[in-house]
Design an enzyme around this catalytic site. Structure first.
Site, PDB file in Angstrom:
ATOM      1  CG  ASP A 187       3.703 -13.541   5.472  1.00 28.45           C
ATOM      2  OD1 ASP A 187       3.804 -14.079   4.352  1.00 28.45           O
ATOM      3  OD2 ASP A 187       4.331 -13.936   6.474  1.00 28.45           O
ATOM      4  CG  HIS A 202       1.008 -13.578  -4.977  1.00 27.93           C
ATOM      5  ND1 HIS A 202       1.372 -13.325  -3.675  1.00 27.93           N
ATOM      6  CD2 HIS A 202       1.927 -14.466  -5.451  1.00 27.93           C
ATOM      7  CE1 HIS A 202       2.464 -14.017  -3.368  1.00 27.93           C
ATOM      8  NE2 HIS A 202       2.816 -14.726  -4.425  1.00 27.93           N
ATOM      9  CG  LEU A 211      -4.309   6.735   2.046  1.00 31.29           C
ATOM     10  CD1 LEU A 211      -4.095   6.613   3.557  1.00 31.29           C
ATOM     11  CD2 LEU A 211      -5.076   5.514   1.530  1.00 31.29           C
TER      12      LEU A 211
END
Ligand code: FPP
Length: 248
Positions: free
Chosen positions: A30, A47, A141
């Protein structure tokens, strides 16, 4: 292409990460908009900076030896944003999958998407599906991107799947239910980090968060560096987790 290092015990110790690391970390990314606003830049620039921060977080997760990282990239509610911002986010996602896939694959990262992909443009959808398929046998991962994701919708979807599979009520256990969530193959969620000061889940991994620890940081996501990430993990490692039992 970058091959990510794996930190040794001594390097982890130097970072202050001694003990059991979280196996599965969720991040609510956020603050991109606020980061851009502070710099008099358009939200899309926030962004983009967030995407760059994410690249470092994925690399660091690999280096630390974290089993699974799940990030909240686009919620079912985010469709309510202005069209220009949605377009910018979609272009960024195309760019991300297009550019990053080779590096992620070379580093043995397995990519998953959580959420309903049918609403995306065919180009983005194909890129995401290709990335998932291409990396499905990777064993490093587990990197999952929640996109057009909402946890309530995920729970309803799981219920529908159980009904459609004709599973009798008495056979439905917590384990079998969890296996029908998007995260079914992933380890238990240990830690949720939310950046930018807000302290809520916003429809992210509601079921999975049952015993997760929460770490909130004021840092806006584009400024969420590997150092801040390690601080959040350190905070987690200092917590005592009792899972509802009495402390021994
Ligand atoms: C929330 O910040 C962030 C988002 C809605 C998008 C997250 C996207 C990225 C980090 C980049 C692209 C992701 C990938 C996987 C390549 P906000 O816009 O709500 O910030 P604000 O609350 O400050 O306005």
């Amino acid at each position: 292409m970058r091959i990510y290092p794996k930190y040794t015990e001594a390097e982890l110790k130097k970072l202050g990460l001694v003990g059991k690391l979280p196996e599965h970390i969720g991040i609510i990314m956020d603050g991109n908009g606020r980061w851009a606003k502070q710099r008099l830049m358009p939200r899309s620039a926030g962004h983009r900076a967030g995407m760059e921060a994410l690249q470092d977080i994925v690399r660091t997760s690999h280096s630390l030896g974290i089993g699974a990282l799940t990030v909240y990239a686009f919620s079912t509610e985010n469709w309510g944003r202005p069209a220009a911002e949605i377009d910018a986010l979609m272009s960024l996602l195309v760019e991300y999958f297009y550019k990053e896939i080779d590096e992620l694959d070379a580093n043995n990262v397995r990519i998953r998407t959580l959420g309903e992909l049918s609403r995306f443009a065919p180009k983005l959808r194909t890129l995401m599906e290709t990335a998932v398929q291409r990396t499905e046998n990777n064993t490093g991962l587990n990197f999952s991107i929640a996109i057009n994701y909402g946890s309530r919708a995920e729970i309803v979807r799981a219920v529908k799947m159980l009904v459609e599979e004709g599973i009798p009520a008495e056979s439905i256990t917590e384990k079998c239910f969890a296996e029908h969530l998007y995260t079914g193959e992933l380890p238990e969620l240990d830690l949720i980090i939310r950046t930018a000061g807000e302290q809520r889940l916003s429809n992210f991994l509601l079921y999975q968060a049952a015993y997760a620890e929460f770490v909130f940081t004021e840092t806006l996501f584009p400024a969420f560096t590997p150092e801040v990430y390690c601080d959040c993990i350190k905070e987690f490692m200092h917590r005592t987790r009792r899972f509802g039992k009495v402390k021994e």
